[in-house]
Design an enzyme around this catalytic site. Sequence first.
Site, PDB file in Angstrom:
ATOM      1  N   SER B 172      30.016  -9.461 -11.564  1.00 11.04           N
ATOM      2  CA  SER B 172      28.818 -10.041 -12.173  1.00 11.04           C
ATOM      3  C   SER B 172      27.781 -10.382 -11.116  1.00 11.04           C
ATOM      4  O   SER B 172      26.582 -10.189 -11.328  1.00 11.04           O
ATOM      5  CB  SER B 172      29.169 -11.302 -12.953  1.00 11.04           C
ATOM      6  OG  SER B 172      30.076 -10.999 -13.967  1.00 11.04           O
ATOM      7  N   TYR B 259      24.675 -19.668 -21.766  1.00 13.01           N
ATOM      8  CA  TYR B 259      23.348 -19.040 -21.888  1.00 13.01           C
ATOM      9  C   TYR B 259      23.370 -17.622 -21.361  1.00 13.01           C
ATOM     10  O   TYR B 259      22.575 -16.781 -21.791  1.00 13.01           O
ATOM     11  CB  TYR B 259      22.289 -19.906 -21.212  1.00 13.01           C
ATOM     12  CG  TYR B 259      22.226 -21.261 -21.873  1.00 13.01           C
ATOM     13  CD1 TYR B 259      21.923 -21.337 -23.229  1.00 13.01           C
ATOM     14  CD2 TYR B 259      22.556 -22.423 -21.208  1.00 13.01           C
ATOM     15  CE1 TYR B 259      21.930 -22.545 -23.878  1.00 13.01           C
ATOM     16  CE2 TYR B 259      22.559 -23.639 -21.862  1.00 13.01           C
ATOM     17  CZ  TYR B 259      22.251 -23.697 -23.198  1.00 13.01           C
ATOM     18  OH  TYR B 259      22.272 -24.892 -23.840  1.00 13.01           O
ATOM     19  N   HIS B 305      30.492 -31.179 -21.994  1.00 17.12           N
ATOM     20  CA  HIS B 305      31.820 -30.672 -22.328  1.00 17.12           C
ATOM     21  C   HIS B 305      32.900 -31.693 -22.004  1.00 17.12           C
ATOM     22  O   HIS B 305      34.068 -31.464 -22.262  1.00 17.12           O
ATOM     23  CB  HIS B 305      32.097 -29.386 -21.549  1.00 17.12           C
ATOM     24  CG  HIS B 305      31.187 -28.255 -21.922  1.00 17.12           C
ATOM     25  ND1 HIS B 305      31.476 -27.353 -22.903  1.00 17.12           N
ATOM     26  CD2 HIS B 305      29.964 -27.906 -21.460  1.00 17.12           C
ATOM     27  CE1 HIS B 305      30.492 -26.483 -23.021  1.00 17.12           C
ATOM     28  NE2 HIS B 305      29.555 -26.793 -22.156  1.00 17.12           N
TER      29      HIS B 305
END
Lengths: 201, 619
Positions: B172, B259, B305
């Site tokens: 990534s 996101y 969270h």
Amino acid sequence: MSSAHVAAHAVHDPNTGTTGLDNRKMGMWAFLGSECMFFGTLIGTYLSYKGKSISGPTPHEILNIPLTSVSAFVLLMSSLLMVLALAAVQRNDMTWGKIWLFLTALLGAGFVGFQIYEFTHFVHLGLTLQTNLFGTTFFVLTGFHGAHVTGGVIWLLSLWVLALRGKLGPQDSLKVEICGLYWHFVDIVWIAIFTLVYLIP
Amino acid sequence: MATHAAFMPGEAAAAPSGLWSWITTVDHKRIGILYGTSAFIFFLVGGIEALIMRLQLAAPDNTLVGAQRFNELFTMHGTTMVFLAIMPMSAAFFNYMIPLLIGARDVAFPRLNALSYWVFLAGALLLNASFVVGAAPDGGWFGYATLTSKQFSPGQSIDFWVLGLQILGLSSLMAGFNFIVTIVNMRAPGMTLMRMPVFVWMSLVVQFLVVLAFPAITVALILLMFDRFFGTLFYAPAAGGDPLLWQHLFWIFGHPEVYILILPAMGIVSEVLPTFARKPLFGAPVVIYSGIMIGFFGFGVWSHHMFAVGMGPVADSAFSIATMLIAIPTGVKIFNWIGTLWSGSIRFTAALYFSLGFIAMFIMGGLSGVMHASPPVDLQQTDTYFVVAHLHYVLFGGSIFGLFSGAYYWWPKITGRMLDERLGTLHFWLMLIGFNVTFFPMHYLGLIGMPRRIYTYAPDLGWNFWNLVSTVGAFLIAVSFLVFIANVWKTMRAGAVASPDPWDGRTLEWAIASPPPVHNFGVIPTVHGRDELWLQKHGDGHGGTPAPRPPAPTRQDLASIHMPPPSYWPILLAASMLFMMSGALISIYQVVLGGLLTLYCMFRFALEYHRPHPQESLR
């Protein structure tokens, strides 16, 4: 017509884009941005565990500030040599280009040597990765920085070998410049680590 | 050496074919197809894992799978869907569409792009190899330490998870650097930042999120790896370690990751709606600014969270307010999408249906998200099925609906064939109904107290009926994807051939053939505004003259195009990395040998085009 002109221009200068910057240089900057977060997270972990060790040795018992100041000086001087290396390559002075590239790598290797000595010395004093939170965070933070310096040394030596073989010249100066960006970044990270880990009590 | 391999386009040139040409490809379009295909396969794997879980939960005291297997299933389902399905599906669209949308012939670093894909595949294979050796990860997709520390997870299952994620993160990051440079530096002349299509803008925000958020999980995983392999004390509370360290590091990554998963879908919807409403995107600059705001705030909300861990009222309030603030730019976008549809000449295609489904489902997921933003409410909902409902409304109702909208929208461009619209619409309705039947009851189950991650439950708790309903819905979703596969199967064999511009599109990809030639654009277009192709076809809608079309490429134009030749170093480098990383599970000698191989491949990769003939480099 203008598009044809621009397209023709693009063929001549394949790596320069919309902003006028070279793709590879911009990619390096993006990488360094990511590296900032990488070291930021490691340094943040170190700081959040500072003073939380439930057993010794503690930093002020063990850190040798004069010795590490010398190794920090060596690393910072290598940045100066990196600048000289790039300037020499850019003006096609490959004799000095080779010398400065090699010396930059040598000083980097010297820094790594200091670190290896420091780590073995600490292990003899009874501080290992598993001793306490200080050992855990210290070795991993400075170790990852040392690994980055080692990677930089390999990179510099690769450029040096290319230069020895006559495959590095002013037209490749961007490759030296990008390596330099990385090298200076690694130095700057060391300034942050040296200050936060060694100098601030 | 490379001269004979350099692609010389022209009327006689055909794309190379055969397995070897795919293995060595550096063409962004082929890499996009590789990403999309792999992601869809892993999406099916993750879906099957979900179906087994739903079967287990269909009835109380069920014994289809035991607790251990159930733990493995929800861990691998979450990890697979996030890292092996949604992210690479987005990557498929980044790869295929970004160069086309900005008028470029490829990405900035084509070989690095190939490397990103092969490294992704290596990580995905390593992660799933854990099933083969019977040590599937079982610590949840969030992998909380100390649960994942050696003391509580002594086997190799967490090692597979750590190493697999580390490799996927590398992929990534490399893709992130590549696309930042591609978008910033390779736009066609005239394409200023504010003329960029909104999908490209959202992709750019995502790349910044990847580049800045992934280092946090990289470090978290390194620390866990050191704890597990070398006995360090990062996640050892007995030695004074902070039991929340992992949670903070993970969610500093984990919330931007949310996101990373949703913004590409928002970008796709922002392309699909204007095309099928035949109107420009309403308030496009505001949609762009909102996307940037979402990305920016995404870094300041991670601790929502963790409301249940007891951070104290100050931290709770700050993270609660920041979280609620994100609802504002998100809401702005929703109104902009509705404003785009308002009084448009709407054509109800499958792509539009999926975009409408995205808006409706994402609103519901967003609303339950705002509920969690309030710590007192969140304390009631933490670790219940209400959260499972919420996250599936944003990730399935949001990301998956958006990504499939993109799939139906760009399918003709990518394959040169039209998908069957009737089957596509059937796919949509089955998926919408199945999705809501599956996940809406979970809100209720959560509110009456059903906890997450339990493998079975007693019959007298009042949970039986809605769990059964939810399982039925899950199989409806599965049927909807069978319809999709049938659609692909049918149209690839005998589908209508797509014209270059089947939807009367607005952006540059529709100006070229379907599928595009290897070099994309014979002449790099000059851009005069947002929706360049629409300006060329219809003008600005206020009586202005249409923008000039680029001239047809001459033979000389085509002869001057030089695409990068294929390379086998990306796959060899990825393979040696996989060899090195998997060595951590087997033997130190394999790590050393793999490391040396990796170094060798890196040198060959780096020096493959050192001092090329000027014409052999890209463009």
